[in-house]
Design a protein around this motif. Structure first.
Motif, PDB file in Angstrom:
ATOM      1  N   UNK A  26       0.842  -1.194   0.000  1.00  0.00           N
ATOM      2  CA  UNK A  26       0.000   0.000   0.000  1.00  0.00           C
ATOM      3  C   UNK A  26       0.879   1.247   0.000  1.00  0.00           C
ATOM      4  N   UNK A  27       0.471   2.247  -0.771  1.00  0.00           N
ATOM      5  CA  UNK A  27       1.169   3.529  -0.843  1.00  0.00           C
ATOM      6  C   UNK A  27       0.278   4.576  -0.193  1.00  0.00           C
ATOM      7  N   UNK A  28       0.579   4.922   1.062  1.00  0.00           N
ATOM      8  CA  UNK A  28      -0.139   5.991   1.768  1.00  0.00           C
ATOM      9  C   UNK A  28       0.619   7.274   1.479  1.00  0.00           C
ATOM     10  N   UNK A  29       0.093   8.064   0.558  1.00  0.00           N
ATOM     11  CA  UNK A  29       0.853   9.188   0.022  1.00  0.00           C
ATOM     12  C   UNK A  29      -0.118  10.113  -0.695  1.00  0.00           C
ATOM     13  N   UNK A  30       0.392  10.888  -1.637  1.00  0.00           N
ATOM     14  CA  UNK A  30      -0.486  11.589  -2.552  1.00  0.00           C
ATOM     15  C   UNK A  30      -1.104  10.590  -3.515  1.00  0.00           C
ATOM     16  N   UNK A  31      -2.135  11.023  -4.237  1.00  0.00           N
ATOM     17  CA  UNK A  31      -2.766  10.140  -5.209  1.00  0.00           C
ATOM     18  C   UNK A  31      -1.767   9.740  -6.289  1.00  0.00           C
ATOM     19  N   UNK A  32      -1.998   8.600  -6.918  1.00  0.00           N
ATOM     20  CA  UNK A  32      -1.082   8.053  -7.909  1.00  0.00           C
ATOM     21  C   UNK A  32      -1.670   8.224  -9.305  1.00  0.00           C
ATOM     22  N   UNK A  33      -0.866   8.737 -10.222  1.00  0.00           N
ATOM     23  CA  UNK A  33      -1.262   8.852 -11.626  1.00  0.00           C
ATOM     24  C   UNK A  33      -0.992   7.512 -12.297  1.00  0.00           C
ATOM     25  N   UNK A  34      -1.988   6.642 -12.298  1.00  0.00           N
ATOM     26  CA  UNK A  34      -1.816   5.310 -12.879  1.00  0.00           C
ATOM     27  C   UNK A  34      -1.713   5.349 -14.394  1.00  0.00           C
ATOM     28  N   UNK A  35      -1.975   6.510 -15.000  1.00  0.00           N
ATOM     29  CA  UNK A  35      -1.835   6.636 -16.434  1.00  0.00           C
ATOM     30  C   UNK A  35      -0.414   6.921 -16.896  1.00  0.00           C
ATOM     31  N   UNK A  36       0.509   7.095 -15.965  1.00  0.00           N
ATOM     32  CA  UNK A  36       1.903   7.341 -16.338  1.00  0.00           C
ATOM     33  C   UNK A  36       2.454   6.101 -17.048  1.00  0.00           C
ATOM     34  N   UNK A  37       3.241   6.291 -18.121  1.00  0.00           N
ATOM     35  CA  UNK A  37       3.784   5.137 -18.850  1.00  0.00           C
ATOM     36  C   UNK A  37       4.569   4.172 -17.978  1.00  0.00           C
ATOM     37  N   UNK A  38       5.214   4.674 -16.933  1.00  0.00           N
ATOM     38  CA  UNK A  38       5.980   3.781 -16.064  1.00  0.00           C
ATOM     39  C   UNK A  38       5.083   2.796 -15.335  1.00  0.00           C
ATOM     40  N   UNK A  39       3.805   3.147 -15.159  1.00  0.00           N
ATOM     41  CA  UNK A  39       2.887   2.294 -14.404  1.00  0.00           C
ATOM     42  C   UNK A  39       1.877   1.598 -15.306  1.00  0.00           C
TER      43      UNK A  39
END
Length: 695
Positions: A26-39
């Motif tokens: 789990x990543x408790x952080x800012x929201x994650x941009x899952x659309x980034x090419x790395x992801x």
């Protein structure tokens, strides 16, 4: 540092595994941009946290995306991650539209991550504070992770000082500092007393990360070192799975600490910045693949001793860095931790070599803000490594449009607190101000004040339909934790009761109808509500009036005392019926205060709902308290544990009250147990109260 593959031992570990989808980080952080090419293609699920997704260019979302890229970046993409084969869970807890995030909101995010099945929780953020300054809700959330065998990894902070960050400083957390590619601690990496007991260094210099807009940059700091350790822990758990073993996160955390390399800088004073050692992946892999790992304390037990503070920490470290160097000069000892456990000279994989310490930190009675991810400002390529000024960056929580259409699974809620109300916007506030009639003050008519709860109650009593236009909140210590929304056919009755309880909260404390606590049964549909202050809180839907109760400590104590049997003390012993009633009332008030303050919670987990229901109505604990207090015994602690016997398709929990005789220490203690089924939105007691003596 260059590519992650340059980290010693990581490429070899990748040859064994790049992660298993059954292991969740789990990543408790800012929201994650899952659309980034790395992801692209990464298995990342978003669950409701304290914050909400911000714009892709937002600082906190960029930070969350960077951390997620270090963890889950695909190996054929622009930013290879440490554990791309593992499942990810994003729990937004920081956002740009709100300057600060509270420890309460962070605790909520930690619990949400654990409920989502996380084996490892990465927190690349914190507040510049010692462990004893942590609020009890956050300490309890971390302790529940320990009891549930969930490894929490947190950044030590980037203030460049002998100082601690919460939650990294909390017992049971694996704290992570940052070092350069030569293994030297970064000047900005903290080395606090508490985190030094159970922390290690990991690479955190110019780590390649996913940048907003699909690009790549390099960042430095403990925020990047933490996900490297989290990813390595996930890979070791994956190895356990591949070997047919049960994943054991806390034991893996111990292995990472015990196999860490000792300080080799040659200067004892410099080694004080080393925490307990430096990450050694090769030794950790060897320990997992060739040696059995002892199960951590509390990992398999069901019992939750919620009032005790003597549970050993499975991540208790060595207190001082292991150092292969000359003795420390006397001057250097002035800034070193002084309450350390005995240091261990060589790595070991035996859990028995670890010293124990309390999982709970002593909470303080005030609310403090939680900083942003500790190195959030460094979201541009890092040119220098100068230590920043020791003032934490603020973070925020927000609500954005992309929350819509992503409802989380509904969770049952049974929470306790006090009522409040909010307007959400200036326009809504001004609407009430214009509609509410003026009031007379010393014979002069003045405009209505919608912030005056007495005026608001009077207006809503005359205009009950207007109650729906307010945002009703349930508060803990004046901090909103939920927005209450009445739904269904009984919604008018729910709002009518809320108005009634709000008015009764304003009465004198000695009034028979005074209310200082309310219970709210409902469902959390995954939506959030933005308050006028900018705070975003989860919405709770309430569709029944049953269970929506209001009471005071005094009234509840009287309800318990009235049916009490005559106590064993008599008038001849110097007491009297009135004195006995007063004594029992005081004991009941103590019981309630423990639940309201020592054990305050969000009412979202099954055990918390059972505990809150036990304190809701005198009917639930009346027999237990009456019998025990009538015997002249005093309450020692409260346990909540999963009931070993339950009806089919139920969720039963045993609430156990343990009493002792304050006047006779040799007398056996006595345990009273009653069972509560929390399967439905309205919990219910099952069976009779059971009692037995205990040595």
């Amino acid at each position: 540092m260059g590519e992650l593959s340059a980290i010693p031992g990581l490429a070899g570990l990748w040859r064994l595994t790049t992660g298993d989808g059954r292991i969740t980080v789990a990543v408790v952080d800012g929201a994650v941009d899952t659309g980034h090419p790395a992801l692209a293609g990464a298995d990342i699920t978003r669950v409701q946290g304290a914050g909400a997704a911000a714009d892709v260019t937002g600082e906190k979302k960029a930070h969350g995306t960077a951390v997620a890229g270090v963890l889950f970046g695909r190996h054929d993409g622009p930013v290879p991650g440490v554990a791309p084969g593992c499942r990810g869970v994003s729990v937004p807890a920081f956002c740009d539209r709100r300057p600060r995030t509270s420890q309460l909101d962070l605790a909520r995010a930690v619990e949400a991550a654990a409920d989502a099945g996380a084996h490892v929780i990465n927190i690349s953020g914190g507040q510049l504070a010692a462990a004893e300054e942590a609020e009890d809700v956050l300490s309890r959330a971390i302790r529940r992770c320990v009891e549930g065998n969930v490894l929490v990894v947190a950044a030590a902070g980037n203030d460049g000082c002998l100082c601690d960050h919460v939650p990294a400083a909390l017992p049971g957390v694996l704290a992570v500092g940052a070092c350069d590619d030569a293994g030297r601690p970064l000047p900005s990496s903290n080395w606090g007393r508490d985190s030094s007991r159970h922390g290690l260094l990991a690479p955190g210099h110019e780590v390649p990360v996913a940048a907003p807009g699909g690009g790549v940059t390099r960042l430095s700091g403990t925020s990047l070192a933490a996900p490297i350790v989290s990813g390595v822990a996930a890979l070791l758990l994956s190895l356990q799975l591949h070997r047919g073993a049960r994943p054991d996160p806390l034991a893996v955390g111990r292995v990472l600490l015990e196999t860490a390399d000792p300080c080799d800088l040659g200067e004892a004073e410099a080694c004080t910045r080393y925490l307990t050692g430096k990450l050694n992946i090769t030794k950790a892999v060897k320990a997992v693949t060739t040696n059995p790992i002892d199960a951590p304390t509390g990992a398999s037990g069901q019992e939750l001793v919620v009032l005790s503070s003597d549970v050993p920490s499975p991540l208790a470290g060595h207190g001082q860095p292991r150092c292969d160097c000359a003795p420390t000069p006397v001057g250097a000892l002035a800034t070193a931790p002084t309450s350390a456990s005995p240091s261990v000279s060589a790595p070991s994989v035996s859990a028995q070599s670890m010293s124990a310490q309390s999982v709970f930190a002593q909470p303080v009675g005030h609310s403090v803000g939680l900083s942003a991810p500790v190195d959030a400002p460094a979201l541009t390529p890092v040119a220098t490594l100068a230590a920043p000024a020791p003032s934490p960056t603020t973070a925020g929580v927000t609500l954005s449009a992309d929350d819509e259409g992503q409802p989380a699974p509904q969770r049952l809620i049974y929470a306790l607190g006090t009522l409040g109300y909010d307007f959400g916007t200036e326009a809504r506030r001004d609407t009430f101000k214009q509609l509410m009639p003026p009031v007379e003050v010393d014979g002069v008519s003045v405009p209505a004040n919608p912030y005056d709860p007495r005026q608001m109650v009077a207006y809503l009593t005359e205009n009950p339909s207007e109650a729906r236009a307010l945002i009703w909140t349930l508060n803990l210590d004046l901090t909103p934790i939920y927005a209450i929304e009445a739904v269904g056919g009984y919604a008018p009755g729910v709002y009518e009761r809320l108005v009634e309880f709000l008015g009764r909260q304003l009465e004198a404390e000695d009034s028979e109808t005074f209310v200082d606590r309310v219970s709210v049964p409902g469902r959390q549909p995954g939506r959030t509500t933005r308050l006028f202050s900018g705070q975003v809180v989860p919405t709770v839907e309430v569709d029944i009036t049953r269970g929506l109760y209001g009471w005071s400590v005094t009234s509840l104590a009287h309800a318990v005392v009235d049916p009490c049997p005559p106590p064993r003390t008599s008038v001849a012993a110097g007491g009297g019926r009135d004195n006995d009633r007063d004594r029992i009332s005081e004991a009941v008030a103590d019981f309630l205060a423990r639940i309201y303050y020592d054990l305050r919670n969000f009412g979202a987990t099954s055990r918390d709902r059972a505990l809150n229901f036990a304190a809701t109505n005198a009917v639930q604990a009346r027999e237990t308290l009456s019998q025990a207090l009538g015997r002249g015994m005093a309450l020692q602690n409260i346990d909540v544990e999963k009931s070993p016997y339950a009806r089919p398709d139920s969720d039963c929990w045993d609430v156990k009250l343990r009493f002792f005789d304050p006047e006779n220490g040799r007398r056996a203690k006595r345990v009273y147990r009653f069972t509560i089924d929390v399967k439905d939105v309205m919990p219910v007691s099952i069976g009779e109260v059971r009692s037995w003596p205990e040595n």
